[in-house]
Design a protein around this motif. Structure first.
Motif, PDB file in Angstrom:
ATOM      1  N   THR A  99      43.359  44.737  32.872  1.00  0.00           N
ATOM      2  CA  THR A  99      44.040  43.452  32.995  1.00  0.00           C
ATOM      3  C   THR A  99      43.271  42.407  32.201  1.00  0.00           C
ATOM      4  O   THR A  99      42.204  42.677  31.656  1.00  0.00           O
ATOM      5  CB  THR A  99      44.177  43.035  34.471  1.00  0.00           C
ATOM      6  N   MET A 100      43.835  41.214  32.133  1.00  0.00           N
ATOM      7  CA  MET A 100      43.185  40.092  31.462  1.00  0.00           C
ATOM      8  C   MET A 100      42.505  39.209  32.501  1.00  0.00           C
ATOM      9  O   MET A 100      42.977  39.072  33.632  1.00  0.00           O
ATOM     10  CB  MET A 100      44.204  39.277  30.667  1.00  0.00           C
ATOM     11  N   TRP A 101      41.408  38.583  32.088  1.00  0.00           N
ATOM     12  CA  TRP A 101      40.660  37.669  32.960  1.00  0.00           C
ATOM     13  C   TRP A 101      41.216  36.258  32.790  1.00  0.00           C
ATOM     14  O   TRP A 101      41.312  35.754  31.664  1.00  0.00           O
ATOM     15  CB  TRP A 101      39.180  37.710  32.586  1.00  0.00           C
TER      16      TRP A 101
ATOM     17  N   PRO B 202      41.475  33.067  25.763  1.00  0.00           N
ATOM     18  CA  PRO B 202      42.036  34.142  26.600  1.00  0.00           C
ATOM     19  C   PRO B 202      41.986  35.489  25.887  1.00  0.00           C
ATOM     20  O   PRO B 202      43.008  36.030  25.452  1.00  0.00           O
ATOM     21  CB  PRO B 202      43.477  33.665  26.833  1.00  0.00           C
ATOM     22  N   VAL B 203      40.790  36.024  25.761  1.00  0.00           N
ATOM     23  CA  VAL B 203      40.558  37.262  25.000  1.00  0.00           C
ATOM     24  C   VAL B 203      39.929  38.356  25.859  1.00  0.00           C
ATOM     25  O   VAL B 203      39.674  39.459  25.375  1.00  0.00           O
ATOM     26  CB  VAL B 203      39.631  36.983  23.794  1.00  0.00           C
ATOM     27  N   THR B 204      39.671  38.053  27.130  1.00  0.00           N
ATOM     28  CA  THR B 204      38.794  38.889  27.945  1.00  0.00           C
ATOM     29  C   THR B 204      39.568  39.921  28.759  1.00  0.00           C
ATOM     30  O   THR B 204      40.344  39.579  29.656  1.00  0.00           O
ATOM     31  CB  THR B 204      37.954  38.007  28.884  1.00  0.00           C
ATOM     32  N   HIS B 205      39.345  41.201  28.449  1.00  0.00           N
ATOM     33  CA  HIS B 205      39.941  42.317  29.167  1.00  0.00           C
ATOM     34  C   HIS B 205      38.905  42.889  30.138  1.00  0.00           C
ATOM     35  O   HIS B 205      37.699  42.821  29.891  1.00  0.00           O
ATOM     36  CB  HIS B 205      40.337  43.439  28.200  1.00  0.00           C
ATOM     37  N   PHE B 206      39.384  43.487  31.225  1.00  0.00           N
ATOM     38  CA  PHE B 206      38.476  44.292  32.034  1.00  0.00           C
ATOM     39  C   PHE B 206      39.236  45.438  32.685  1.00  0.00           C
ATOM     40  O   PHE B 206      40.413  45.319  33.033  1.00  0.00           O
ATOM     41  CB  PHE B 206      37.703  43.464  33.073  1.00  0.00           C
ATOM     42  N   PHE B 207      38.545  46.570  32.796  1.00  0.00           N
ATOM     43  CA  PHE B 207      39.121  47.787  33.361  1.00  0.00           C
ATOM     44  C   PHE B 207      38.798  47.870  34.851  1.00  0.00           C
ATOM     45  O   PHE B 207      37.805  47.300  35.314  1.00  0.00           O
ATOM     46  CB  PHE B 207      38.561  49.014  32.640  1.00  0.00           C
TER      47      PHE B 207
ATOM     48  N   PRO C  58      41.958  38.088  38.149  1.00  0.00           N
ATOM     49  CA  PRO C  58      42.996  38.671  37.301  1.00  0.00           C
ATOM     50  C   PRO C  58      44.045  37.643  36.900  1.00  0.00           C
ATOM     51  O   PRO C  58      44.274  36.658  37.607  1.00  0.00           O
ATOM     52  CB  PRO C  58      43.599  39.768  38.188  1.00  0.00           C
ATOM     53  N   TRP C  59      44.654  37.899  35.780  1.00  0.00           N
ATOM     54  CA  TRP C  59      45.643  36.981  35.218  1.00  0.00           C
ATOM     55  C   TRP C  59      46.770  36.725  36.223  1.00  0.00           C
ATOM     56  O   TRP C  59      47.359  37.643  36.771  1.00  0.00           O
ATOM     57  CB  TRP C  59      46.209  37.583  33.938  1.00  0.00           C
ATOM     58  N   GLY C  60      47.017  35.432  36.481  1.00  0.00           N
ATOM     59  CA  GLY C  60      48.132  35.050  37.330  1.00  0.00           C
ATOM     60  C   GLY C  60      47.870  35.057  38.816  1.00  0.00           C
ATOM     61  O   GLY C  60      48.767  34.730  39.603  1.00  0.00           O
ATOM     62  N   LYS C  61      46.654  35.378  39.248  1.00  0.00           N
ATOM     63  CA  LYS C  61      46.372  35.504  40.685  1.00  0.00           C
ATOM     64  C   LYS C  61      45.678  34.275  41.277  1.00  0.00           C
ATOM     65  O   LYS C  61      45.630  34.112  42.492  1.00  0.00           O
ATOM     66  CB  LYS C  61      45.507  36.736  40.946  1.00  0.00           C
TER      67      LYS C  61
END
Length: 569
Positions: free
Chosen positions: A177-179, A192-197, A405-408
């Motif tokens: 997801t995106m941070w 807004p470039v940050t991904h995390f698994f 997480p994005w949108g939370k």
């Protein structure tokens, strides 16, 4: 616990009795020519006038009689972290024989934010990045003292590298997801470039510095499984000792292992992915002495980032990057969260505009008396932080949340639980009056009362005429209980490394590339200078992934532009 505590003078840091987060206890293998400090974890020794750095001492070739085994391989990767595993898998996917050596008994990983632009996930979520502008800002941050071509290459290929990792993660039941917790402001804005698994169904919280199944703690073990499944031969507890070159200057192998039981790996392609040198005080003193002032240093496995690959490359004729001082990632990891509240020093005085990132706060704090700083707030703090972050007014590490997480939105309940843990271990103190708070902090009560009163005046004015903080981030301090959080600067990574060309080959002092000797990740130079740029959270891990994949493809003779297509930047 104490292994992760102060890397320099403990006497001025006694107020940090809460301590830093601990890691595992794997330590470095001995590198010929490197002096080891006696009696402890610290590598290297303080320099004296006329001192010659330990890696500049002559290094004798290891005699053949000490080599007990030889292995022929096509590609040898040194280091089983994010960069090394990316390189090893990428090379093996092309059908060549790949060996990976690692001095620890398991892979190395920490954190989990990974920068990439134009990934399939970003496209799906409708997130667009202006790569050209980001590159301009990164070069500006470094005052032009970096290799712009290297940075452009990263942004051109990071999206494809991320998509490759996403596909791999799916095979091992990982989501990505995106941070959304990045810092948002009118002048300082993170991208807004940050991904995390994360593992499927993982609780995306970061309670008191702990999380399970999130970030590189999920991704790197999955990559190790993938490497084994692909047929990469992994050799743990096998530290690299010497990089070998022939009379023509070509890379011809590596000697690894422990004295008396060395293994010689014969290969024309070596990829250095050994990480940084933040646990090597001698290298820090040489390349960035300011970083020695930090309160703590955290890495995992504990104290293993000792610059081995860089030292061995220099002993084999390579050179470090041209510009000094090197950049350092210095965040507020080991102390309390800072948020955007009033910051005061050991005298109880305000000393800065708090509307800045964690890196800036960590460094500015070191210039205060005894390097001590606190953040002050009242009982409404959690609602105030959530309001600011959710309204896209601020955020970032140790203000927003690590795995938001994005949108939370900002998780207030988790933050309150984290603060309770900080109170329990002394990183946050609580009182019913400002005078009592000052006493618990060990600062002059009168000064703190005056500074809190002045800050409240600025709030009423809705105009910070003292330091210029945005009025949206001014909050009153008037409702007990009152809180003071200790700010602790923490070295996470030293971001200077070996001189590197655009093909990721190590260069010598004449800036001539060394055939067959690649470098990726934190051991690589020319990407950062002076200070770590926080506008792309996770860019350090991003270059591990992207350049690791690039180096693996190139070392195996693959077509990097076909397998890792570029975007226009």
């Amino acid at each position: 616990m104490d292994d992760n505590k102060n890397i320099e003078n403990n006497s001025r840091r006694s107020f940090l009795k809460g301590g830093a987060a601990a890691g595992a206890v794997a330590v470095a293998g001995v590198v010929p020519g490197v002096a080891l400090a006696s009696g402890g974890d610290v590598i290297g020794h303080p320099a004296e006038e006329g001192h010659k750095w330990s890696w500049e001492q002559p290094v004798e070739p290891i005699p053949a009689r000490h080599i007990k085994k030889e292995v022929d391989t096509d590609v040898l990767v040194i280091g089983a972290g994010l960069g090394g595993l990316s390189a090893a898998i990428s090379a093996r996917e092309l059908g060549v024989k790949v060996d990976l050596i690692e001095k620890n008994k398991f892979p190395a990983f920490r954190g989990g934010h990974i920068t990439a632009v134009d990934s399939s996930l970003q496209k799906k979520m409708g997130i667009e990045n202006d790569s050209r502008q980001i590159i301009r800002e990164l070069v500006y941050w470094a005052q032009g003292r970096v290799d712009e071509e290297l940075i452009r290459t990263f942004f051109a290929k990071s999206g494809a590298a991320m998509d490759w990792a996403i596909d791999m993660g799916k095979k091992h039941d990982l989501d990505v997801t995106m941070w959304e917790g990045y810092y948002k402001g009118p002048d300082y804005t993170e991208q807004p470039v940050t991904h995390f698994f994360h593992e499927k169904g993982a609780e995306l919280s970061y309670l008191y510095g702990n999380s399970k199944g999130i970030g590189n703690a999920a991704l790197v073990p999955a990559m190790e499984k993938e490497a084994r499944a692909q047929g990469v031969d992994i050799h743990y507890k096998t530290p690299s000792v010497q990089i070998l070159r022939d009379e023509q200057g070509n890379t011809v192998g590596v000697i690894a292992g422990k004295k008396g039981k060395y293994t010689k790996f014969n290969t024309s392609k070596v990829i250095i992915a050994t990480g940084d040198y933040a646990s090597n005080r001698e290298m820090m003193q040489r390349y960035d002495p300011f970083a020695l002032q930090a309160d703590a240093q955290i890495y995992f496995p504990n104290k293993c980032n000792t610059g081995d690959g860089m030292i061995q490359a220099m002993q084999a004729g390579g050179a470090m990057q041209q510009h000094e001082p090197h950049a350092a990632v210095i965040h507020l990891e080991a102390g309390a969260a800072s948020y955007g509240f009033l910051h005061v020093n050991a005298n109880g005085d305000r000393f800065k505009n708090e509307d800045v990132n964690t890196q800036s706060k960590s460094c500015t704090k070191e210039l205060q008396p005894d390097g001590i700083a606190w953040t002050i707030y009242d009982r409404d703090w959690a609602d105030q932080v959530k309001s600011q972050v959710d309204a896209n007014l601020a955020g970032g590490l140790f203000y927003g949340q690590m795995w938001q997480p994005w949108g939370k939105g900002f998780n207030k309940e988790v933050e309150i639980e984290t603060q309770a843990a900080h109170i329990n271990d002394g990183k946050v103190v609580v009182a019913n009056s400002i005078a009592e708070l000052a006493d618990k902090m060990g600062v002059p009560a009168k000064q703190l009362e005056q500074n809190v009163a002045r800050y409240n005046e600025l709030y009423e004015l809705q105009n910070d005429v003292d330091y210029g903080k945005r009025k949206e981030l001014l909050t009153p301090i008037g409702k007990p209980p009152y809180y003071a959080g200790k700010l602790a600067s923490t070295v996470l990574t030293m971001c200077g490394g070996l001189s590197t060309d655009s093909s990721l080959l190590v260069r010598d002092e004449n800036r001539k590339s060394i055939p067959g000797l690649y470098v990726v990740g934190a051991a690589q130079g020319e990407f950062f200078a002076n200070d770590y740029p926080t506008i792309c959270p996770g860019i350090g891990h991003g270059r591990c992934l992207t350049f690791g994949r690039m180096a693996g493809i190139m070392a195996a003779g693959g077509d990097v532009d076909k397998l890792l297509p570029s975007i226009m930047v």
